[in-house]
Design an enzyme around this catalytic site. Structure first.
Site, short mmCIF file in Angstrom:
data_model
loop_
_atom_site.label_atom_id
_atom_site.label_comp_id
_atom_site.label_asym_id
_atom_site.label_seq_id
_atom_site.Cartn_x
_atom_site.Cartn_y
_atom_site.Cartn_z
N HIS A 167 -1.81 -0.46 -9.95
CA HIS A 167 -2.38 -1.32 -8.89
C HIS A 167 -3.05 -2.54 -9.49
O HIS A 167 -4.25 -2.80 -9.30
CB HIS A 167 -3.40 -0.54 -8.02
CG HIS A 167 -3.68 -1.24 -6.71
ND1 HIS A 167 -4.15 -0.59 -5.60
CD2 HIS A 167 -3.58 -2.56 -6.35
CE1 HIS A 167 -4.32 -1.45 -4.61
NE2 HIS A 167 -3.97 -2.65 -5.05
N ARG A 212 0.85 -1.19 0.00
CA ARG A 212 0.00 0.00 0.00
C ARG A 212 0.88 1.23 0.00
O ARG A 212 1.94 1.24 0.67
CB ARG A 212 -0.90 0.03 1.23
CG ARG A 212 -2.03 -0.99 1.19
CD ARG A 212 -3.13 -0.60 0.22
NE ARG A 212 -4.27 -1.50 0.30
CZ ARG A 212 -4.42 -2.59 -0.48
NH1 ARG A 212 -3.49 -2.91 -1.35
NH2 ARG A 212 -5.50 -3.34 -0.37
N GLU A 266 -4.58 7.14 -5.25
CA GLU A 266 -4.80 6.44 -6.54
C GLU A 266 -6.29 6.31 -6.83
O GLU A 266 -7.08 6.26 -5.87
CB GLU A 266 -4.14 5.06 -6.50
CG GLU A 266 -4.76 4.11 -5.48
CD GLU A 266 -4.06 2.76 -5.43
OE1 GLU A 266 -4.75 1.75 -5.66
OE2 GLU A 266 -2.84 2.72 -5.19
C1 8YV Z 1 -7.28 -5.18 -5.04
C2 8YV Z 1 -5.51 -5.39 -3.47
O1 8YV Z 1 -8.15 -5.72 -4.16
O2 8YV Z 1 -5.69 -7.55 -2.66
C3 8YV Z 1 -5.56 -6.37 -2.39
O3 8YV Z 1 -5.44 -5.96 -1.23
O4 8YV Z 1 -5.20 -4.27 -3.28
C4 8YV Z 1 -5.90 -5.75 -4.82
O5 8YV Z 1 -5.88 -7.11 -5.06
C5 8YV Z 1 -7.66 -5.41 -6.42
O6 8YV Z 1 -6.89 -4.52 -7.13
C6 8YV Z 1 -9.12 -5.20 -6.70
O7 8YV Z 1 -9.53 -3.98 -6.60
#
Ligand code: 8YV
Length: 321
Positions: A287, A240, A269
């Site tokens: 992402h 993150r 983002e």
């Molecule tokens: C998002 C993610 O969920 O798994 C996570 O924590 O940040 C990603 O896999 C994915 O981009 C769907 O929005």
């Protein structure tokens, strides 16, 4: 407990879009209220909020306290993603609301992209591809030499599931792996444990940020860690943006105090700080570390299974709380 099929359809608030292969079964089983389509979101919540018993969200979207408090009948928040840092767990706990995520099914996918981002940046793959497409190869000759990855020193900040898969992959590149976490991990005994992030950064050429984000990890990679990595060092972030002090990162990339970075996540983002766009020592990714059809199908299935299990009174496949 009654089968969902026999019950009146449970109402779910969907925070962001999902692929059609997920929305189909969800729309069949539940009444899905598309929050992201609502122009007047607070009006929409006032209208349908009283009937909503579940939230279906995504890792980067989460569910904050305001949203949770607008849903008096909320019982469960099902996250499409392993990261639940964008869900206000405290607000959920206060109401006994369950929270689920989608661990394990995306671990190797995220690790693959992390390694690919490191190789793409260190070997200049994006620039080299443009060198060919823009005709520089014939007009200006050979592409400038890059630097080596294999055999170098790599640090893993956060030796969880994703950190472990990254370490395994980089060990196969004969890289000297060390890691930092709250404590040494038995399953990571092959690699060197370092107790402090700054000491880890001082000891490596590449620093992977793979730890689960929380208030405690906010800006754990700050100016000191960044400068300890130095003008030859590279940061790879597949966790993150909040784990890194982005202003300090930009300052260091601009001044050369840090050699380069490869980033899949950004503050605010999908808006990206324009300072990144002016830099040629950073690889920018949208992402998508878990972004394959195979993995997203598995993530969607878990979101669905957690919701159905909850409303059928069965134990949750992947509970967080
Ligand atoms: C998002 C993610 O969920 O798994 C996570 O924590 O940040 C990603 O896999 C994915 O981009 C769907 O929005």
């Amino acid at each position: 407990m009654e089968k969902l099929a026999e019950m009146t359809k449970v109402e779910i608030l969907q925070i962001g879009p999902y692929p059609a292969w997920d929305e189909g079964p969800l729309n069949e089983k539940f009444v899905m209220h598309r929050y992201f389509d609502a122009a007047d979101k607070s009006g929409f919540l006032a209208e349908i909020g009283g009937n909503v018993r579940g939230i279906a969200t995504r890792g980067e979207l989460g569910a904050d306290r305001t949203l949770i408090e607008a849903l008096p009948g909320l019982e469960i928040i099902s996250v499409y993603g392993v990261g639940y840092d964008a869900v206000d767990l405290k607000a959920a706990r206060e109401r006994g609301i369950r929270v689920t995520n989608t661990p394990d099914v995306l671990t190797k996918e995220v690790a693959d992209l992390g390694v690919a981002m490191m190789l793409a940046q260190v070997r200049g793959i994006v620039g080299a591809e443009a060198w060919v497409r823009e005709g520089h190869w014939s007009s200006r000759g050979l592409y400038p030499l890059q630097t080596r990855a294999h055999g170098k020193r790599v640090g893993i900040l956060g030796m969880g599931r994703i950190g472990f898969e990254v370490a395994k992959r980089l060990a196969a590149f004969e890289m000297d792996v060390s890691y930092c976490d709250l404590a040494p991990r038995d399953f990571a005994a092959d690699w060197t444990y370092v107790s402090e992030p700054v000491a880890l950064a001082e000891a490596v050429d590449f620093l992977f940020v793979t730890l689960a984000a929380s208030e405690k990890t906010r800006h754990i990679v700050g100016k000191e860690v960044i400068e300890a990595l130095g003008p030859e060092g590279m940061i790879v972030n597949i966790s993150r943006a909040s784990n890194i002090d982005e202003e300090a990162l930009l300052d260091a990339l601009e001044s050369g105090a840090l050699g380069s970075a490869a980033l899949d996540v950004f503050d605010g983002e999908p808006a990206v700080n324009p300072r990144f766009l002016a830099l040629d020592n950073v690889l920018l990714q949208p992402h998508h570390a878990s972004g394959t059809v195979e993995t997203r199908k598995a993530m969607g299935a878990l979101v669905y299974d957690n919701l159905v299990a909850h409303f059928e009174g069965r134990s949750l496949p992947t509970p967080v709380i």
